[in-house]
Design a protein around this motif. Sequence first.
Motif, PDB file in Angstrom:
ATOM      1  N   ILE A 153       4.084   9.504   5.263  1.00 14.93           N
ATOM      2  CA  ILE A 153       5.308   9.463   4.464  1.00 14.93           C
ATOM      3  C   ILE A 153       5.649   8.030   4.087  1.00 14.93           C
ATOM      4  O   ILE A 153       5.861   7.709   2.916  1.00 14.93           O
ATOM      5  CB  ILE A 153       6.474  10.120   5.232  1.00 14.93           C
ATOM      6  CG1 ILE A 153       6.228  11.613   5.389  1.00 14.93           C
ATOM      7  CG2 ILE A 153       7.798   9.870   4.541  1.00 14.93           C
ATOM      8  CD1 ILE A 153       7.132  12.285   6.399  1.00 14.93           C
ATOM      9  N   VAL A 154       5.695   7.162   5.062  1.00 18.01           N
ATOM     10  CA  VAL A 154       6.079   5.771   4.804  1.00 18.01           C
ATOM     11  C   VAL A 154       5.005   5.055   3.989  1.00 18.01           C
ATOM     12  O   VAL A 154       5.312   4.365   3.011  1.00 18.01           O
ATOM     13  CB  VAL A 154       6.365   5.030   6.125  1.00 18.01           C
ATOM     14  CG1 VAL A 154       6.655   3.564   5.866  1.00 18.01           C
ATOM     15  CG2 VAL A 154       7.532   5.687   6.848  1.00 18.01           C
ATOM     16  N   GLY A 155       3.746   5.245   4.329  1.00 18.74           N
ATOM     17  CA  GLY A 155       2.656   4.585   3.610  1.00 18.74           C
ATOM     18  C   GLY A 155       2.577   5.013   2.158  1.00 18.74           C
ATOM     19  O   GLY A 155       2.371   4.194   1.260  1.00 18.74           O
ATOM     20  N   SER A 156       2.753   6.291   1.910  1.00 21.80           N
ATOM     21  CA  SER A 156       2.722   6.782   0.539  1.00 21.80           C
ATOM     22  C   SER A 156       3.880   6.233  -0.271  1.00 21.80           C
ATOM     23  O   SER A 156       3.713   5.882  -1.444  1.00 21.80           O
ATOM     24  CB  SER A 156       2.764   8.309   0.534  1.00 21.80           C
ATOM     25  OG  SER A 156       2.861   8.791  -0.782  1.00 21.80           O
ATOM     26  N   ALA A 157       5.040   6.151   0.323  1.00 21.74           N
ATOM     27  CA  ALA A 157       6.207   5.618  -0.383  1.00 21.74           C
ATOM     28  C   ALA A 157       5.997   4.152  -0.733  1.00 21.74           C
ATOM     29  O   ALA A 157       6.299   3.730  -1.854  1.00 21.74           O
ATOM     30  CB  ALA A 157       7.461   5.789   0.462  1.00 21.74           C
ATOM     31  N   ASN A 216       3.546   4.014  -3.583  1.00 19.70           N
ATOM     32  CA  ASN A 216       4.173   4.408  -4.847  1.00 19.70           C
ATOM     33  C   ASN A 216       5.072   3.308  -5.395  1.00 19.70           C
ATOM     34  O   ASN A 216       5.079   3.051  -6.591  1.00 19.70           O
ATOM     35  CB  ASN A 216       4.982   5.698  -4.677  1.00 19.70           C
ATOM     36  CG  ASN A 216       4.101   6.907  -4.521  1.00 19.70           C
ATOM     37  OD1 ASN A 216       2.939   6.903  -4.914  1.00 19.70           O
ATOM     38  ND2 ASN A 216       4.643   7.951  -3.935  1.00 19.70           N
ATOM     39  N   VAL A 217       5.813   2.668  -4.529  1.00 19.49           N
ATOM     40  CA  VAL A 217       6.743   1.644  -4.986  1.00 19.49           C
ATOM     41  C   VAL A 217       6.004   0.392  -5.448  1.00 19.49           C
ATOM     42  O   VAL A 217       6.304  -0.161  -6.505  1.00 19.49           O
ATOM     43  CB  VAL A 217       7.768   1.298  -3.874  1.00 19.49           C
ATOM     44  CG1 VAL A 217       8.568   0.067  -4.231  1.00 19.49           C
ATOM     45  CG2 VAL A 217       8.690   2.484  -3.638  1.00 19.49           C
ATOM     46  N   ILE A 218       5.035  -0.036  -4.699  1.00 21.87           N
ATOM     47  CA  ILE A 218       4.368  -1.304  -5.019  1.00 21.87           C
ATOM     48  C   ILE A 218       3.223  -1.123  -6.015  1.00 21.87           C
ATOM     49  O   ILE A 218       3.211  -1.723  -7.083  1.00 21.87           O
ATOM     50  CB  ILE A 218       3.865  -1.986  -3.734  1.00 21.87           C
ATOM     51  CG1 ILE A 218       5.051  -2.366  -2.854  1.00 21.87           C
ATOM     52  CG2 ILE A 218       3.027  -3.206  -4.056  1.00 21.87           C
ATOM     53  CD1 ILE A 218       4.675  -2.873  -1.487  1.00 21.87           C
ATOM     54  N   PHE A 219       2.276  -0.279  -5.691  1.00 19.28           N
ATOM     55  CA  PHE A 219       1.068  -0.170  -6.494  1.00 19.28           C
ATOM     56  C   PHE A 219       1.287   0.600  -7.797  1.00 19.28           C
ATOM     57  O   PHE A 219       0.938   0.123  -8.875  1.00 19.28           O
ATOM     58  CB  PHE A 219      -0.053   0.491  -5.681  1.00 19.28           C
ATOM     59  CG  PHE A 219      -1.353   0.584  -6.418  1.00 19.28           C
ATOM     60  CD1 PHE A 219      -2.170  -0.528  -6.541  1.00 19.28           C
ATOM     61  CD2 PHE A 219      -1.754   1.780  -7.008  1.00 19.28           C
ATOM     62  CE1 PHE A 219      -3.364  -0.455  -7.225  1.00 19.28           C
ATOM     63  CE2 PHE A 219      -2.947   1.861  -7.699  1.00 19.28           C
ATOM     64  CZ  PHE A 219      -3.756   0.747  -7.807  1.00 19.28           C
ATOM     65  N   VAL A 220       1.849   1.788  -7.708  1.00 22.89           N
ATOM     66  CA  VAL A 220       1.993   2.635  -8.900  1.00 22.89           C
ATOM     67  C   VAL A 220       2.887   1.968  -9.937  1.00 22.89           C
ATOM     68  O   VAL A 220       2.539   1.909 -11.121  1.00 22.89           O
ATOM     69  CB  VAL A 220       2.511   4.043  -8.524  1.00 22.89           C
ATOM     70  CG1 VAL A 220       2.823   4.861  -9.753  1.00 22.89           C
ATOM     71  CG2 VAL A 220       1.488   4.760  -7.649  1.00 22.89           C
ATOM     72  N   ILE A 221       4.026   1.448  -9.514  1.00 22.03           N
ATOM     73  CA  ILE A 221       4.914   0.781 -10.464  1.00 22.03           C
ATOM     74  C   ILE A 221       4.243  -0.461 -11.047  1.00 22.03           C
ATOM     75  O   ILE A 221       4.345  -0.726 -12.247  1.00 22.03           O
ATOM     76  CB  ILE A 221       6.263   0.433  -9.801  1.00 22.03           C
ATOM     77  CG1 ILE A 221       7.007   1.729  -9.464  1.00 22.03           C
ATOM     78  CG2 ILE A 221       7.104  -0.455 -10.705  1.00 22.03           C
ATOM     79  CD1 ILE A 221       8.270   1.526  -8.663  1.00 22.03           C
ATOM     80  N   GLY A 222       3.528  -1.209 -10.225  1.00 19.96           N
ATOM     81  CA  GLY A 222       2.816  -2.387 -10.715  1.00 19.96           C
ATOM     82  C   GLY A 222       1.757  -2.041 -11.747  1.00 19.96           C
ATOM     83  O   GLY A 222       1.651  -2.688 -12.797  1.00 19.96           O
ATOM     84  N   VAL A 223       0.966  -1.003 -11.488  1.00 12.88           N
ATOM     85  CA  VAL A 223      -0.074  -0.595 -12.435  1.00 12.88           C
ATOM     86  C   VAL A 223       0.553  -0.083 -13.732  1.00 12.88           C
ATOM     87  O   VAL A 223       0.065  -0.383 -14.823  1.00 12.88           O
ATOM     88  CB  VAL A 223      -1.001   0.472 -11.802  1.00 12.88           C
ATOM     89  CG1 VAL A 223      -1.897   1.119 -12.840  1.00 12.88           C
ATOM     90  CG2 VAL A 223      -1.835  -0.159 -10.703  1.00 12.88           C
TER      91      VAL A 223
END
Length: 128
Positions: free
Chosen positions: A44-48, A51-58
């Motif tokens: 849960i924590v790792g996925s969040a 999502n916040v760092i990598f997905v938004i950055g990409v």
Amino acid sequence: IADQMELSMDIAGATLMAAGGSAPELFTSLVGTFEESQVGFSTIVGSAVFNVIFVIGVCALAAPRPLVLTWWPLFRDATFYVISLITLSSFFVVSSKDLIEWWEAAVLFCMYLLYVFIMYINVDIFRW
């Protein structure tokens, strides 16, 4: 689906898109639960964080022009996320050590429903 249901982008993002993006995490946690593994909380924590760092950055890198963001979505979501993590951590560490009871799961589910409701009245809250 969101267009057919006439959902706002905020509601669609908080429900349909979030469910689609979190489906692998959900099933990993389900398997971890039945295997009595500790994978659930870290998933849960790792996925969040991913999502916040990598997905938004990409997404920002792939956008044809700079993304224009306002303070409100970040404040709203970060506040709710922090409250959710504090609640989850207090259940996991303090309330019922190393497990989540049914009533704690119900509280977390109700918090999600509250978040969806906040997304429903999001524009009104922002204008206030």
